[in-house]
Design a protein around this motif. Structure first.
Motif, PDB file in Angstrom:
ATOM      1  N   SER A  28      19.369  24.175 160.640  1.00 55.32           N
ATOM      2  CA  SER A  28      18.013  24.636 160.160  1.00 55.32           C
ATOM      3  C   SER A  28      17.877  24.484 158.786  1.00 55.32           C
ATOM      4  CB  SER A  28      17.883  26.053 160.606  1.00 55.32           C
ATOM      5  OG  SER A  28      17.922  26.116 161.953  1.00 55.32           O
ATOM      6  N   ILE A  29      18.914  25.014 157.846  1.00 55.34           N
ATOM      7  CA  ILE A  29      18.618  24.942 156.662  1.00 55.34           C
ATOM      8  C   ILE A  29      18.753  23.307 156.172  1.00 55.34           C
ATOM      9  CG2 ILE A  29      19.969  25.357 154.508  1.00 55.34           C
ATOM     10  CD1 ILE A  29      21.187  27.897 155.670  1.00 55.34           C
ATOM     11  N   ALA A  30      19.703  22.606 156.737  1.00 57.23           N
ATOM     12  CA  ALA A  30      19.656  21.196 156.244  1.00 57.23           C
ATOM     13  C   ALA A  30      18.312  20.554 156.679  1.00 57.23           C
ATOM     14  CB  ALA A  30      20.687  20.429 157.098  1.00 57.23           C
ATOM     15  N   ASN A  31      17.665  20.744 157.637  1.00 55.85           N
ATOM     16  CA  ASN A  31      16.350  20.264 157.936  1.00 55.85           C
ATOM     17  C   ASN A  31      15.185  20.464 157.044  1.00 55.85           C
ATOM     18  OD1 ASN A  31      17.030  18.876 160.367  1.00 55.85           O
ATOM     19  ND2 ASN A  31      16.856  20.648 161.692  1.00 55.85           N
ATOM     20  N   GLU A  35      13.385  18.272 154.598  1.00 54.57           N
ATOM     21  CA  GLU A  35      11.932  18.321 154.731  1.00 54.57           C
ATOM     22  C   GLU A  35      11.062  19.477 154.379  1.00 54.57           C
ATOM     23  OE1 GLU A  35       8.446  17.750 158.271  1.00 54.57           O
ATOM     24  OE2 GLU A  35      10.364  17.280 158.806  1.00 54.57           O
ATOM     25  N   PRO A  36      11.023  19.748 153.179  1.00 50.74           N
ATOM     26  CA  PRO A  36      10.615  21.081 152.383  1.00 50.74           C
ATOM     27  C   PRO A  36       9.140  21.264 152.591  1.00 50.74           C
ATOM     28  CG  PRO A  36      11.127  19.426 150.776  1.00 50.74           C
ATOM     29  CD  PRO A  36      11.559  18.971 151.896  1.00 50.74           C
ATOM     30  N   SER A 110       7.614  12.054 142.020  1.00 51.36           N
ATOM     31  CA  SER A 110       7.949  13.071 140.830  1.00 51.36           C
ATOM     32  C   SER A 110       6.534  13.089 139.964  1.00 51.36           C
ATOM     33  CB  SER A 110       9.273  12.645 140.014  1.00 51.36           C
ATOM     34  OG  SER A 110      10.292  12.890 140.981  1.00 51.36           O
ATOM     35  N   GLU A 111       5.969  11.890 139.691  1.00 50.79           N
ATOM     36  CA  GLU A 111       5.179  12.059 138.747  1.00 50.79           C
ATOM     37  C   GLU A 111       3.644  12.768 139.215  1.00 50.79           C
ATOM     38  OE1 GLU A 111       4.502   7.813 138.323  1.00 50.79           O
ATOM     39  OE2 GLU A 111       6.266   7.529 136.733  1.00 50.79           O
ATOM     40  N   SER A 112       3.609  12.515 140.733  1.00 51.40           N
ATOM     41  CA  SER A 112       2.236  12.914 141.397  1.00 51.40           C
ATOM     42  C   SER A 112       2.556  14.592 141.882  1.00 51.40           C
ATOM     43  CB  SER A 112       2.006  12.250 142.747  1.00 51.40           C
ATOM     44  OG  SER A 112       3.216  12.277 143.587  1.00 51.40           O
ATOM     45  N   GLY A 113       3.895  15.175 141.512  1.00 51.54           N
ATOM     46  CA  GLY A 113       4.021  16.478 141.900  1.00 51.54           C
ATOM     47  C   GLY A 113       4.248  16.591 143.417  1.00 51.54           C
ATOM     48  N   GLU A 114       4.572  15.562 144.201  1.00 52.96           N
ATOM     49  CA  GLU A 114       4.654  15.941 145.564  1.00 52.96           C
ATOM     50  C   GLU A 114       6.202  16.126 145.842  1.00 52.96           C
ATOM     51  OE1 GLU A 114       3.296  12.346 147.497  1.00 52.96           O
ATOM     52  OE2 GLU A 114       1.429  12.682 147.061  1.00 52.96           O
ATOM     53  N   VAL A 115       6.513  16.811 146.846  1.00 54.45           N
ATOM     54  CA  VAL A 115       7.979  16.991 147.256  1.00 54.45           C
ATOM     55  C   VAL A 115       8.466  15.972 147.993  1.00 54.45           C
ATOM     56  CG1 VAL A 115       9.524  18.635 148.387  1.00 54.45           C
ATOM     57  CG2 VAL A 115       7.258  19.472 146.893  1.00 54.45           C
ATOM     58  N   SER A 116       9.366  15.353 147.902  1.00 53.78           N
ATOM     59  CA  SER A 116      10.077  14.329 148.633  1.00 53.78           C
ATOM     60  C   SER A 116      10.924  14.817 149.982  1.00 53.78           C
ATOM     61  CB  SER A 116      10.910  13.300 147.723  1.00 53.78           C
ATOM     62  OG  SER A 116      12.126  14.024 147.177  1.00 53.78           O
ATOM     63  N   GLY A 117      10.961  14.131 150.791  1.00 50.40           N
ATOM     64  CA  GLY A 117      11.735  14.337 151.841  1.00 50.40           C
ATOM     65  C   GLY A 117      11.112  13.664 153.211  1.00 50.40           C
ATOM     66  N   SER A 118      12.066  13.342 154.141  1.00 51.52           N
ATOM     67  CA  SER A 118      11.776  12.571 155.437  1.00 51.52           C
ATOM     68  C   SER A 118      11.445  13.552 156.201  1.00 51.52           C
ATOM     69  CB  SER A 118      12.994  11.558 155.627  1.00 51.52           C
ATOM     70  OG  SER A 118      13.968  12.387 155.998  1.00 51.52           O
ATOM     71  N   VAL A 119      10.700  13.177 157.190  1.00 51.63           N
ATOM     72  CA  VAL A 119      10.302  14.037 158.391  1.00 51.63           C
ATOM     73  C   VAL A 119      11.186  13.923 159.470  1.00 51.63           C
ATOM     74  CG1 VAL A 119       8.356  14.310 159.995  1.00 51.63           C
ATOM     75  CG2 VAL A 119       7.542  13.491 157.759  1.00 51.63           C
ATOM     76  N   ILE A 172      15.010  29.602 154.318  1.00 49.16           N
ATOM     77  CA  ILE A 172      15.867  29.503 153.290  1.00 49.16           C
ATOM     78  C   ILE A 172      15.887  27.832 152.864  1.00 49.16           C
ATOM     79  CG2 ILE A 172      18.353  29.576 152.642  1.00 49.16           C
ATOM     80  CD1 ILE A 172      18.762  31.894 154.118  1.00 49.16           C
ATOM     81  N   GLY A 173      16.073  27.109 153.610  1.00 51.29           N
ATOM     82  CA  GLY A 173      15.951  25.716 153.365  1.00 51.29           C
ATOM     83  C   GLY A 173      14.885  24.894 152.817  1.00 51.29           C
ATOM     84  N   LYS A 174      13.679  25.695 152.984  1.00 50.92           N
ATOM     85  CA  LYS A 174      12.428  25.339 152.763  1.00 50.92           C
ATOM     86  C   LYS A 174      12.327  25.727 151.160  1.00 50.92           C
ATOM     87  CE  LYS A 174       7.327  25.979 153.411  1.00 50.92           C
ATOM     88  NZ  LYS A 174       7.171  24.451 153.683  1.00 50.92           N
ATOM     89  N   LYS A 175      12.643  26.999 151.001  1.00 52.61           N
ATOM     90  CA  LYS A 175      12.619  27.432 149.361  1.00 52.61           C
ATOM     91  C   LYS A 175      13.587  26.765 148.577  1.00 52.61           C
ATOM     92  CE  LYS A 175       9.589  30.955 149.556  1.00 52.61           C
ATOM     93  NZ  LYS A 175       8.825  31.151 149.078  1.00 52.61           N
ATOM     94  N   VAL A 176      14.730  26.360 149.023  1.00 50.49           N
ATOM     95  CA  VAL A 176      15.627  25.658 148.289  1.00 50.49           C
ATOM     96  C   VAL A 176      15.465  24.155 148.135  1.00 50.49           C
ATOM     97  CG1 VAL A 176      18.120  24.978 147.929  1.00 50.49           C
ATOM     98  CG2 VAL A 176      17.598  27.296 148.937  1.00 50.49           C
ATOM     99  N   GLY A 177      14.976  23.600 149.285  1.00 50.30           N
ATOM    100  CA  GLY A 177      14.427  22.260 149.096  1.00 50.30           C
ATOM    101  C   GLY A 177      13.309  22.003 148.300  1.00 50.30           C
ATOM    102  N   GLU A 178      12.572  22.884 148.078  1.00 52.47           N
ATOM    103  CA  GLU A 178      11.314  22.529 147.348  1.00 52.47           C
ATOM    104  C   GLU A 178      11.788  22.452 145.762  1.00 52.47           C
ATOM    105  OE1 GLU A 178       8.836  25.964 148.142  1.00 52.47           O
ATOM    106  OE2 GLU A 178       7.926  24.746 149.998  1.00 52.47           O
ATOM    107  N   LYS A 179      12.878  23.338 145.509  1.00 50.38           N
ATOM    108  CA  LYS A 179      13.428  23.399 144.127  1.00 50.38           C
ATOM    109  C   LYS A 179      14.335  22.175 143.979  1.00 50.38           C
ATOM    110  CE  LYS A 179      13.383  28.477 143.753  1.00 50.38           C
ATOM    111  NZ  LYS A 179      14.185  29.733 143.532  1.00 50.38           N
ATOM    112  N   LEU A 180      15.069  21.792 144.716  1.00 49.33           N
ATOM    113  CA  LEU A 180      15.848  20.556 144.660  1.00 49.33           C
ATOM    114  C   LEU A 180      15.406  19.272 144.770  1.00 49.33           C
ATOM    115  CD1 LEU A 180      19.149  21.703 146.505  1.00 49.33           C
ATOM    116  CD2 LEU A 180      18.815  21.628 144.355  1.00 49.33           C
ATOM    117  N   SER A 181      14.090  19.115 145.525  1.00 47.68           N
ATOM    118  CA  SER A 181      13.357  17.944 145.615  1.00 47.68           C
ATOM    119  C   SER A 181      14.266  16.726 146.321  1.00 47.68           C
ATOM    120  CB  SER A 181      12.748  17.482 144.443  1.00 47.68           C
ATOM    121  OG  SER A 181      11.975  16.466 144.767  1.00 47.68           O
TER     122      SER A 181
END
Length: 206
Positions: A28-31, A35-36, A110-119, A172-181
Motif C-alpha cells: 500500500s505504501i509502495a502504491n 501514485e501520490p 517539475s516545472e509545472s509543479g505537478e506530482v509525477s507517478g504512474s497510475v 503514509i505513502g501518499k504523504k511521503v510520495g508527494e515529497k519524494l516526487s
C-alpha cells in the motif's frame, strides 16, 4: 466442531489479521509512493481489494482443508514461489518504467509543479492482491477447527483489520510520495521486490 465466540477468539483473529496484513501494508505504501495523487475513493478501493483477498484466501484454505487436504498440502510448497514471481514482476516493471519515463521525458512535471507517478491499474492491483494474500491460504489449517459460520467471521475480522492497516499505509505513502516526487516510483518498486523476497525466504526456510 463448534467454536464459542470470546475475547480470546477476537484477540486471536485481530492479531492474525495484523500479521497477515503486513505485506499488504507495505505494498500500500509502495502504491501511493508511485501514485501520490491517488484519490481517497481509489484508496478505499485498493484497501478493500486487499481486504477481500485476505478474507478469501484463508476461507479457501479452510475449504481445502475440509475437502482436498492432501492436494492442498502439496500445493503449499509453491506458495512462496508464486508470491516471489508476482512481486518481482510488478516491482521490476515499476522500476523499469520509471527509468524509461525519466529518460524519455523532460522536467515538465517539475516545472509545472505537478506530482509525477504512474497510475495503479486494475490488473496490477489484482496481481498484488493475490501475491500479498496467497500465503494466507495456510491459515486454513489454523482455523480448520472452526465451523463454517465461525470461519467466515474469523476471515471477516482479518479482512477488516487488513482494510484499516492498508488505508494507513496508503496515507503514509501518499504523504511521503508527494515529497519524494519522481524518486518515489523506484522506491516503491524496491519495496515490492523486497516483500517478494521476504515472503519467499520466510516460506521456504522457516
Amino acid at each position: 466442531m463448534s467454536v464459542e465466540f470470546s475475547t480470546v477468539f477476537l484477540i486471536t483473529n485481530l492479531l492474525l489479521g495484523v500479521g497477515l496484513a503486513m505485506d499488504a501494508f507495505s505494498v500500500s505504501i509502495a502504491n501511493t509512493l508511485n501514485e501520490p495523487g491517488m484519490r481517497k475513493s481509489k484508496m478505499c478501493g485498493v484497501a478493500g481489494t486487499y481486504a477481500f483477498f485476505q478474507f478469501a484466501m484463508p476461507m479457501i484454505g479452510w475449504i481445502c482443508v475440509h475437502t482436498v487436504a492432501e492436494k492442498f498440502t502439496a500445493f503449499q510448497k509453491f506458495i512462496p514461489w508464486i508470491a516471489l514471481i508476482l512481486l518481482l514482476y510488478i516491482g521490476g516493471k515499476m522500476i523499469i518504467e520509471c527509468i524509461k519515463e525519466r529518460k524519455n521525458s523532460s522536467d515538465e512535471n517539475s516545472e509545472s509543479g505537478e506530482v509525477s507517478g504512474s497510475v495503479l491499474t486494475f490488473g496490477t492491483l489484482m496481481v498484488q492482491g493475490v501475491a500479498t494474500a496467497i500465503d494466507a491460504l495456510s491459515v486454513g489449517f489454523t482455523i480448520s477447527e472452526y465451523n463454517t459460520l465461525t470461519a467466515v467471521i474469523a476471515c471477516l475480522i482479518i479482512a477488516a483489520v487488513t482494510f484499516v492497516i492498508c488505508m494507513v499505509g496508503l496515507l503514509i505513502g501518499k504523504k511521503v510520495g508527494e515529497k519524494l516526487s519522481g524518486k518515489a516510483e523506484i522506491l516503491g518498486g524496491i519495496i515490492l521486490i523486497g516483500i517478494g523476497i521476504e515472503i519467499f525466504v520466510k516460506g521456504v526456510f522457516f
